[in-house]
Write a protein that holds these residues in place. Structure first.
Motif, PDB file in Angstrom:
ATOM      1  N   PHE A   1       0.839  -1.219   0.000  1.00 36.73           N
ATOM      2  CA  PHE A   1       0.000   0.000   0.000  1.00 36.73           C
ATOM      3  C   PHE A   1       0.863   1.253   0.000  1.00 36.73           C
ATOM      4  O   PHE A   1       0.578   2.236  -0.692  1.00 36.73           O
ATOM      5  CB  PHE A   1      -0.921   0.003   1.224  1.00 36.73           C
ATOM      6  N   THR A   2       1.942   1.222   0.778  1.00 40.60           N
ATOM      7  CA  THR A   2       2.828   2.394   0.850  1.00 40.60           C
ATOM      8  C   THR A   2       3.500   2.640  -0.489  1.00 40.60           C
ATOM      9  O   THR A   2       3.621   3.789  -0.947  1.00 40.60           O
ATOM     10  CB  THR A   2       3.875   2.185   1.951  1.00 40.60           C
ATOM     11  N   ILE A   3       3.935   1.528  -1.134  1.00 40.48           N
ATOM     12  CA  ILE A   3       4.577   1.676  -2.452  1.00 40.48           C
ATOM     13  C   ILE A   3       3.599   2.274  -3.455  1.00 40.48           C
ATOM     14  O   ILE A   3       3.919   3.194  -4.220  1.00 40.48           O
ATOM     15  CB  ILE A   3       5.094   0.302  -2.940  1.00 40.48           C
ATOM     16  N   LEU A   4       2.364   1.752  -3.466  1.00 41.34           N
ATOM     17  CA  LEU A   4       1.355   2.299  -4.387  1.00 41.34           C
ATOM     18  C   LEU A   4       1.068   3.774  -4.110  1.00 41.34           C
ATOM     19  O   LEU A   4       0.869   4.585  -5.027  1.00 41.34           O
ATOM     20  CB  LEU A   4       0.066   1.470  -4.283  1.00 41.34           C
ATOM     21  N   PHE A   5       1.066   4.105  -2.791  1.00 43.70           N
ATOM     22  CA  PHE A   5       0.807   5.509  -2.424  1.00 43.70           C
ATOM     23  C   PHE A   5       1.886   6.427  -2.987  1.00 43.70           C
ATOM     24  O   PHE A   5       1.606   7.477  -3.576  1.00 43.70           O
ATOM     25  CB  PHE A   5       0.723   5.632  -0.898  1.00 43.70           C
ATOM     26  N   PHE A   6       3.163   6.035  -2.802  1.00 49.34           N
ATOM     27  CA  PHE A   6       4.261   6.880  -3.294  1.00 49.34           C
ATOM     28  C   PHE A   6       4.277   6.947  -4.821  1.00 49.34           C
ATOM     29  O   PHE A   6       4.597   7.984  -5.409  1.00 49.34           O
ATOM     30  CB  PHE A   6       5.609   6.371  -2.759  1.00 49.34           C
ATOM     31  N   LEU A   7       3.938   5.807  -5.461  1.00 52.34           N
ATOM     32  CA  LEU A   7       3.855   5.835  -6.922  1.00 52.34           C
ATOM     33  C   LEU A   7       2.765   6.792  -7.397  1.00 52.34           C
ATOM     34  O   LEU A   7       2.958   7.588  -8.332  1.00 52.34           O
ATOM     35  CB  LEU A   7       3.587   4.422  -7.456  1.00 52.34           C
TER      36      LEU A   7
ATOM     37  N   LEU B   1       1.560   9.304  -5.725  1.00 48.31           N
ATOM     38  CA  LEU B   1       1.982  10.668  -5.393  1.00 48.31           C
ATOM     39  C   LEU B   1       2.976  11.192  -6.428  1.00 48.31           C
ATOM     40  O   LEU B   1       2.889  12.344  -6.876  1.00 48.31           O
ATOM     41  CB  LEU B   1       2.591  10.694  -3.995  1.00 48.31           C
ATOM     42  N   THR B   2       3.929  10.330  -6.823  1.00 46.72           N
ATOM     43  CA  THR B   2       4.925  10.741  -7.818  1.00 46.72           C
ATOM     44  C   THR B   2       4.270  11.064  -9.156  1.00 46.72           C
ATOM     45  O   THR B   2       4.574  12.079  -9.802  1.00 46.72           O
ATOM     46  CB  THR B   2       5.965   9.627  -8.000  1.00 46.72           C
ATOM     47  N   VAL B   3       3.352  10.165  -9.597  1.00 46.36           N
ATOM     48  CA  VAL B   3       2.653  10.405 -10.861  1.00 46.36           C
ATOM     49  C   VAL B   3       1.844  11.703 -10.798  1.00 46.36           C
ATOM     50  O   VAL B   3       1.813  12.498 -11.745  1.00 46.36           O
ATOM     51  CB  VAL B   3       1.742   9.213 -11.199  1.00 46.36           C
ATOM     52  N   GLY B   4       1.191  11.923  -9.631  1.00 48.69           N
ATOM     53  CA  GLY B   4       0.406  13.150  -9.476  1.00 48.69           C
ATOM     54  C   GLY B   4       1.263  14.397  -9.544  1.00 48.69           C
ATOM     55  O   GLY B   4       0.911  15.378 -10.203  1.00 48.69           O
TER      56      GLY B   4
END
Length: 337
Positions: A54-60, A62-65
């Motif tokens: 979940f944390t990895i998906l969140f950072f991904l 966030l980065t894409v955003g």
């Protein structure tokens, strides 16, 4: 219908065992952790840390955003800069136009001031007694009236911000317009006078009856070339070759065409407006008839030597109904043709 909606809701509800099982699987996979081992180059020790899916998906996400926002900002900034450049160019064009019109307004004011002074001087010369016409407001009253009308327009102008005013040039242009409106009566009076005077001149005998001639005998007392006695000569003797064209000196109506071998010989009398009449004597040929209307400058006859003469010439007279015969040279030298 309500029953179908209830069935669909129950299928996708978390209370549904199948749905609940799928959610639990997702949660379980999301909470699974990954261990990341970091070994710095040249060091014996290492360190590691754990991170969930979940944390990895969140950072991904966030980065894409953030990347999307950055790209959007760059594109938007470029578009805004292009619009600013276009507006700057348009502003420059309008500013140049504004400067040109401002200069033209100053020239108009100067030219109108000169014209107004000339009109006042002309009116004084032609009819300075008409005080009613000169009831023109003073400059300060004209300026006040122009400002009041513009201030009223400013209040009613919905596109103008509250408290903002029109450009000074607009006020000056409105003042110029008010002055021109107030002086309109003066212009009309001068125009009416000049129009009437021009009409009078165009119908008066001011046109020379011959283009070229030799003045052999003026108006007034002279010694008769035939009798040798002193006599009163009531016209001009304008010598030229036989057949030289003779022209009407003003528009009018032919009232007499006479063919004679004595006195004026073959001669024409034309009646004009304002009491004028002209006589053309000693003609060799006559081209008009009694009652004919003629224009100024229209050929009516040819120079001859008929009647009591010593050589070919035109005897030309001007007489006024109330004053009698007058010196034609005074009219021929008026300079109006």
């Amino acid at each position: 219908m309500k029953k179908k909606i209830k069935e669909i809701t129950s299928v996708f509800s978390q209370d549904n065992p199948k749905i609940k099982k799928q959610i639990d699987k997702v949660k379980e996979k999301g909470h699974q952790r990954m261990t990341i081992l970091v070994i710095p180059h040249g060091y014996d020790s290492s360190f590691h840390f754990q991170i969930s899916h979940f944390t990895i998906l969140f950072f991904l996400a966030l980065t894409v955003g953030l990347l999307s926002l950055a790209i959007f900002g760059i594109v938007g900034s470029s578009t805004t800069q292009r619009q600013i450049n276009q507006l700057s160019k348009i502003y420059g064009t309008y500013f140049d136009t504004y400067i040109t019109h401002a200069n033209q307004l100053e020239e108009m004011k100067e030219e109108y001031s000169k014209l107004n002074d000339s009109m006042l001087e002309l009116f004084t010369l032609i009819d300075g007694q008409d005080e009613e016409l000169l009831k023109i407001p003073a400059e300060d009253l004209i300026e006040t009236s122009a400002i009041e009308s513009l201030q009223k327009e400013e209040k009613e102008d919905k596109q103008l911000d509250v408290g903002r005013k029109y450009l000074n040039e607009i006020y000056e242009l409105r003042q110029l317009k008010h002055r021109m409106d107030n002086y309109q009566r003066l212009v009309e009076a001068n125009y009416q006078f000049l129009y009437q005077r021009s009409d009078i001149l165009s119908r008066s005998p001011l046109f020379n009856p011959m283009y070229s001639y030799n003045l052999t005998s003026p108006f007034g007392m002279r010694k008769s070339p035939t009798t040798g006695y002193w006599e009163y000569h009531d016209g001009l003797d304008m010598a030229n070759a036989t057949g030289t064209p003779i022209y009407a000196s003003a528009p009018g109506r032919v009232v007499r065409v006479t063919y004679s071998n004595v006195g004026y010989g073959h001669h024409v009398i034309i009646q004009h407006d304002f009491g004028f009449s002209t006589l053309y004597g000693h003609c060799s040929r006559i081209y008009v008839r009694n009652g004919q209307e003629v224009k100024a400058g229209e050929q009516i006859a040819e120079v001859g030597a008929t009647g009591n003469v010593t050589g070919p010439h035109l005897h030309y007279e001007i007489f006024i109904s109330e004053e009698g015969k007058t010196d034609p040279e005074q009219y021929m030298q008026a300079g109006v043709y």
